[in-house]
Design an enzyme around this catalytic site. Structure first.
Site, PDB file in Angstrom:
ATOM      1  N   HIS A  51       0.928  -1.325  -0.106  1.00 47.71           N
ATOM      2  CA  HIS A  51      -0.048   0.133  -0.109  1.00 47.71           C
ATOM      3  C   HIS A  51       0.940   1.089   0.128  1.00 47.71           C
ATOM      4  O   HIS A  51       2.151   1.136   0.257  1.00 47.71           O
ATOM      5  CB  HIS A  51      -1.031   0.130   1.088  1.00 47.71           C
ATOM      6  CG  HIS A  51      -0.236   0.118   2.439  1.00 47.71           C
ATOM      7  ND1 HIS A  51      -0.099  -0.784   3.374  1.00 47.71           N
ATOM      8  CD2 HIS A  51       0.323   1.408   2.985  1.00 47.71           C
ATOM      9  CE1 HIS A  51       0.670  -0.592   4.414  1.00 47.71           C
ATOM     10  NE2 HIS A  51       0.819   0.930   4.356  1.00 47.71           N
TER      11      HIS A  51
HETATM   12  P1  TYD Z   1      -1.383  -2.384   7.740  1.00 51.71           P
HETATM   13  O1  TYD Z   1      -1.002  -0.898   7.661  1.00 51.71           O
HETATM   14  O2  TYD Z   1      -2.013  -2.507   6.279  1.00 51.71           O
HETATM   15  O3  TYD Z   1      -0.294  -3.348   7.703  1.00 51.71           O
HETATM   16  P2  TYD Z   1       1.006  -3.532   6.909  1.00 51.71           P
HETATM   17  O4  TYD Z   1       1.479  -2.247   6.196  1.00 51.71           O
HETATM   18  O5  TYD Z   1       2.169  -4.024   7.899  1.00 51.71           O
HETATM   19  O6  TYD Z   1       0.961  -5.026   5.976  1.00 51.71           O
HETATM   20  O7  TYD Z   1      -2.472  -2.677   8.702  1.00 51.71           O
HETATM   21  C1  TYD Z   1      -2.985  -3.924   8.824  1.00 51.71           C
HETATM   22  C2  TYD Z   1      -4.239  -3.775   9.537  1.00 51.71           C
HETATM   23  O8  TYD Z   1      -4.117  -3.312  10.791  1.00 51.71           O
HETATM   24  C3  TYD Z   1      -5.296  -3.105   8.852  1.00 51.71           C
HETATM   25  O9  TYD Z   1      -6.549  -3.982   8.574  1.00 51.71           O
HETATM   26  C4  TYD Z   1      -5.582  -1.916   9.290  1.00 51.71           C
HETATM   27  C5  TYD Z   1      -5.016  -2.217  10.656  1.00 51.71           C
HETATM   28  N1  TYD Z   1      -4.508  -1.028  11.418  1.00 51.71           N
HETATM   29  C6  TYD Z   1      -5.136  -0.101  12.343  1.00 51.71           C
HETATM   30  O10 TYD Z   1      -6.334  -0.630  12.672  1.00 51.71           O
HETATM   31  N2  TYD Z   1      -4.363   0.845  12.914  1.00 51.71           N
HETATM   32  C7  TYD Z   1      -3.022   1.023  12.775  1.00 51.71           C
HETATM   33  O11 TYD Z   1      -2.615   2.095  13.250  1.00 51.71           O
HETATM   34  C8  TYD Z   1      -2.711   0.310  11.763  1.00 51.71           C
HETATM   35  C9  TYD Z   1      -0.932   0.670  11.507  1.00 51.71           C
HETATM   36  C10 TYD Z   1      -3.198  -0.592  11.037  1.00 51.71           C
END
Ligand code: TYD
Length: 132
Positions: A51
């Site tokens: 992302h």
């Molecule tokens: P994501 O940022 O997509 O993780 P990564 O980049 O490590 O793959 O976040 C994973 C999940 O966690 C997504 O469903 C959103 C949730 N999330 C929150 O609810 N609050 C937060 O502060 C973060 C960073 C993620």
């Protein structure tokens, strides 16, 4: 920080000694910290991320273990970084697609410029590439 639009490693240096242990301090960041989160127990086989953010900027540490990053901007330029030291942070500007892979023991610590909102995420690679 030289160019706030480019991902880059920041050396935060450390105080202490190998005899007593170390402290690293993050006081001067290119943004005010609005949120801190940490990510851990990510299996090595999994690539996380996939992302970009519309507004959010981050400084990311691997406080334990090794985390490999591939960062791409909207022009298709790709940069690779390896975080393997608790005193080095990776600055990621807005609008950079990221993929990351954790070693089995890695703990990612993120200092973020904004509170969490799913609205700030671009999770579709094709829309990211078309982003102006
Ligand atoms: P994501 O940022 O997509 O993780 P990564 O980049 O490590 O793959 O976040 C994973 C999940 O966690 C997504 O469903 C959103 C949730 N999330 C929150 O609810 N609050 C937060 O502060 C973060 C960073 C993620």
């Amino acid at each position: 920080i030289q160019d706030l639009n480019r991902p880059q490693l920041i050396d935060f240096s450390k105080v202490g000694s190998s005899a007593l242990g170390f402290i690293t301090i993050a006081e001067k960041l290119p943004f005010e910290i609005k949120r801190v989160y940490w990510t851990y127990y990510a299996p090595h086989e999994v690539i996380r991320g996939h992302h970009a953010h519309k507004v959010l900027r981050q400084v990311i540490f691997s406080v334990s273990g090794i985390i490999k990053f591939e960062i791409e901007n909207t022009s298709g330029e790709k940069l690779s970084f390896v975080l393997d030291s608790p005193e080095v942070g990776l600055y990621i500007p807005k609008l950079h697609w990221r993929r990351m892979q954790f070693s089995h023991n890695a703990v990612l610590l993120c200092l973020a410029s904004e509170p969490y909102t799913e609205e700030d995420y671009i999770r579709d690679y094709d829309s990211f590439k078309r982003w102006i």
